[in-house]
Design an enzyme around this catalytic site. Structure first.
Site, PDB file in Angstrom:
ATOM      1  N   ASP A  23       0.963  -1.131   0.074  1.00 23.06           N
ATOM      2  CA  ASP A  23      -0.008   0.145   0.034  1.00 23.06           C
ATOM      3  C   ASP A  23       1.016   1.124  -0.028  1.00 23.06           C
ATOM      4  OD1 ASP A  23      -1.813   2.006   0.335  1.00 23.06           O
ATOM      5  OD2 ASP A  23      -2.450   0.965   2.194  1.00 23.06           O
ATOM      6  N   LYS A  86       2.729  11.151  -3.432  1.00 23.96           N
ATOM      7  CA  LYS A  86       1.959  10.354  -4.084  1.00 23.96           C
ATOM      8  C   LYS A  86       0.997  11.313  -4.852  1.00 23.96           C
ATOM      9  CE  LYS A  86      -1.791   6.902  -3.526  1.00 23.96           C
ATOM     10  NZ  LYS A  86      -2.352   5.898  -2.444  1.00 23.96           N
ATOM     11  N   GLU A 186      -7.500   0.368  -4.692  1.00 24.76           N
ATOM     12  CA  GLU A 186      -7.487  -0.016  -3.267  1.00 24.76           C
ATOM     13  C   GLU A 186      -8.767  -0.327  -2.691  1.00 24.76           C
ATOM     14  OE1 GLU A 186      -5.978   4.089  -2.295  1.00 24.76           O
ATOM     15  OE2 GLU A 186      -3.991   3.607  -2.729  1.00 24.76           O
ATOM     16  N   ASP A 210     -12.995   5.815   1.806  1.00 22.62           N
ATOM     17  CA  ASP A 210     -11.464   5.820   1.958  1.00 22.62           C
ATOM     18  C   ASP A 210     -10.943   7.042   2.145  1.00 22.62           C
ATOM     19  OD1 ASP A 210      -8.611   5.874   1.839  1.00 22.62           O
ATOM     20  OD2 ASP A 210      -8.309   4.301   0.088  1.00 22.62           O
TER      21      ASP A 210
END
Length: 618
Positions: A23, A86, A186, A210
């Site tokens: 992850d 990211k 994800e 999320d």
């Protein structure tokens, strides 16, 4: 096709190799694997903790510190400490310019649509390089903890990540010495962690909420016959727990009547406030009041006040949930399960608000920081062939793409993409008045097309004559279930189109495919560094072309001194182009950008003023 593993140290082929799930997060990253009992388990290397902060710190002596040890430098040396990388993957400066105040380090504004770069000292880094460093740290920790080499991985990305962002993630994995077997959404990974979708007879429609440190997304998935289909996704790539921290910081600034201007010039104090706010946010998940100090500044906040401050942000996430349901033509009643992902979902107000919206209890029993990595490990177990009950669709054995400037391979359909599939990107011309575009289709894993296999080539003719960068050419790949590739090229403004049909695997044996994979892994680091040098050279050549054209068209509006100075910078850039030093080239590009910006802006102001009087400037 047989799976292969390469030991990057010895270059030898290994018969069996562990596959890990990674992850790669905005705030924290972690790794999970399937333990000998067959259960997913997160990795905690020698007590350093499960979560590895996605932070890279560059020290003055040239050493690079990553993860836990880098976190302290957010306060003491923020300019050389990179976080939230990211958010920058696969992005141009224009994508993030409205959020540049979120970063304490220097993001280069080259006023183009090219991918962002980060400047640390006199060196330039791409988000791919920085993400590769984080992945390398994860790889090293995993190998240390498991006492075995780790060369293969499944890496998760948000469902909304576009092709450019997914390819950037693959490139980062390659740079870290990892063969990225699959990029997994994800929400799919989170579903697997809860066992949803493991039963091939199960049919469910679920929502995955999320809320991480820097990003929010909600995905609606339909699970049928062991296949996960993303019906819709929505979210905000600049909304997350960091915004909760910022709300607390702003509250403390106002409560203590601090001068915002002086604070903004003191990044160390600002970072200390941000970290104290993060501490307060975490504490308020279990207590009703928080007290602390930063230097002599009192930092107090109640849970009631905190919830009042973040209520609007949580409502923004609910609006995204509404949009996702609307896009999927569903209502909240159609959702059978709601899965919570991301550390920020620990906030009690988040849980209660989401539960109220979907009218059902939420799944939050698995640690929300770990759930995606655990699911990725289950996906890796599926790829290893250990779970026969889940259907994996056929995948393409090698990446498919086209040649771009500098002889680079631009991947459009990555290897291991399930088929049938389609993907596309938009390109433009590099020369004024260009009316034809040669499109060369390649198959392979190397960064240079000369190392890959050419499948087809055709010309898109009849592009309207326009300045460089104006034509918009959509190139779409459609790979059907039989492995037949159709390539469509269309110039958007004029509608000019051309297509070709290719059989990608024709003439390639399994052994040849394996050899291409072996070559791509063994040459990964040199390929990536070569790609980055070529991209820097291409950018430099475009800069020379653009500036020379600008001076030629507007010499009557620019002083002799400015022209002379610009020519000095141009000559230095031309000299750098032959140096083979990527950072030196990027430094010279940055210098000429900084020098020419003021009179380019002045000329723009004159153009607007003149145009308003009914005149024009070329």
């Amino acid at each position: 096709m047989a799976k292969i593993s390469i030991n990057l140290t010895t270059g030898s082929v290994q018969k069996e190799d562990i596959i890990v799930g990674i992850d790669l997060g905005t705030t924290n990253s972690l790794v999970a694997f399937i333990n000998p009992e067959g259960n997913p388990q997160v990795i905690n290397d020698t007590g350093k903790g499960v979560l590895v902060p996605s932070i890279v710190h560059f020290q003055a002596d040239g050493n690079v510190v990553i993860g836990n040890d880098a976190k302290a430098f957010l306060i003491s040396d923020p300019q050389n400490t990179i976080f939230s990388v990211k958010r920058l993957l696969g992005r141009s400066y224009h994508d993030i310019e409205n959020h540049k105040d979120l970063f304490s380090y220097k993001i280069i504004d080259d006023d183009t649509e090219s991918l962002v770069k980060i400047m640390v000292g006199d060196k330039f880094y791409t988000p791919i390089e920085l993400s590769g460093m984080i992945l390398k740290e994860l790889k090293d920790r995993t190998e240390h903890a498991l006492k075995t080499s780790v060369n293969r991985a499944v890496i998760t990305v948000p469902a909304y990540f576009n092709d450019s962002q997914r390819q950037a993630t693959r490139d980062a994995g390659k740079l870290a010495g990892l063969d990225v077997l699959r990029i997994v959404n994800e929400p799919t990974a989170a579903s697997l962690a809860y066992g949803i979708g493991l039963n091939p007879e199960e049919e469910k429609t679920i929502a995955v909420y999320d809320l991480g440190g820097g990003t929010f997304d909600v995905s609606v998935l339909k699970i049928q016959n062991g296949i996960f289909e993303v019906l819709s996704t929505n979210g905000n790539t600049f909304l997350g727990g960091d915004d909760f921290d910022r709300a607390i910081v702003n509250y403390w600034i106002e409560a203590n009547e601090l001068d915002r201007n002086s604070i903004s010039e003191n990044p160390e104090f600002m970072q200390a406030l941000r970290l104290k706010a993060e501490e307060a946010k975490i504490a308020l998940t279990t207590q009703n009041i928080f007290n602390g100090f930063v230097d002599t500044i009192p930092c107090e906040i109640t849970r009631i006040k905190f919830e009042e401050l973040i209520s609007d942000k949580i409502q923004e996430t609910i609006k995204c949930c509404q949009n996702a349901l609307k896009d999927a033509s569903l209502t909240s009643e159609d959702i059978q399960e709601v899965i919570m992902v991301g550390g920020s979902t620990r906030t009690p107000l988040v849980k209660s608000t989401v539960s109220e919206f979907f009218k059902k209890p939420v799944h939050d029993k698995i640690n929300p920081d770990e759930v995606v990595a655990l699911g990725a490990a289950i996906q890796s177990d599926i790829l290893a062939g250990n779970r026969k009950d889940i259907l994996l669709l056929d995948v393409t054995p090698l990446s498919l793409g086209i040649e771009t400037m500098g002889g680079l391979m631009d991947v459009i359909i990555p290897r291991n993409a399930k088929i049938p599939t389609k993907a596309g990107r938009q390109y433009t011309t590099s020369i004024d008045g260009q009316v034809n575009m040669k499109i060369s289709v390649y198959q392979g894993e190397r960064d240079l097309v000369k190392e890959n296999r050419k499948l087809a080539e055709f010309d898109l003719k009849g592009i309207p004559s326009m300045p460089a960068g104006f034509p918009k050419v959509d190139i779409n790949f459609l790979l059907n279930a039989d492995g037949i590739l159709k390539v469509h090229a269309t110039e958007v403004r004029s509608g000019v189109k051309q297509e070709v049909e290719v059989k990608p695997t024709y003439g390639l044996t399994d052994a040849e495919v394996e050899q291409m994979l072996i070559d791509s892994i063994q040459h990964a680091k040199e390929d990536v560094s070569q790609r980055m040098l070529i991209e820097a050279r291409t950018e430099g050549e475009q800069m020379v072309y653009t500036v020379e054209r600008f001076l030629e068209k507007n010499k009557s509006y620019v002083s002799d001194e400015e022209i002379a100075e610009t020519n000095i910078f141009l000559n230095e850039l031309k000299s750098a182009l032959s140096s083979g030093d990527k950072d030196h080239i990027l430094k010279k590009i940055d210098e000429i950008n900084e020098f020419t910006r003021p009179f380019a802006e002045r000329l723009m102001d004159q153009a607007i003023s003149t145009a308003m009087k009914g005149k024009t400037i070329d």
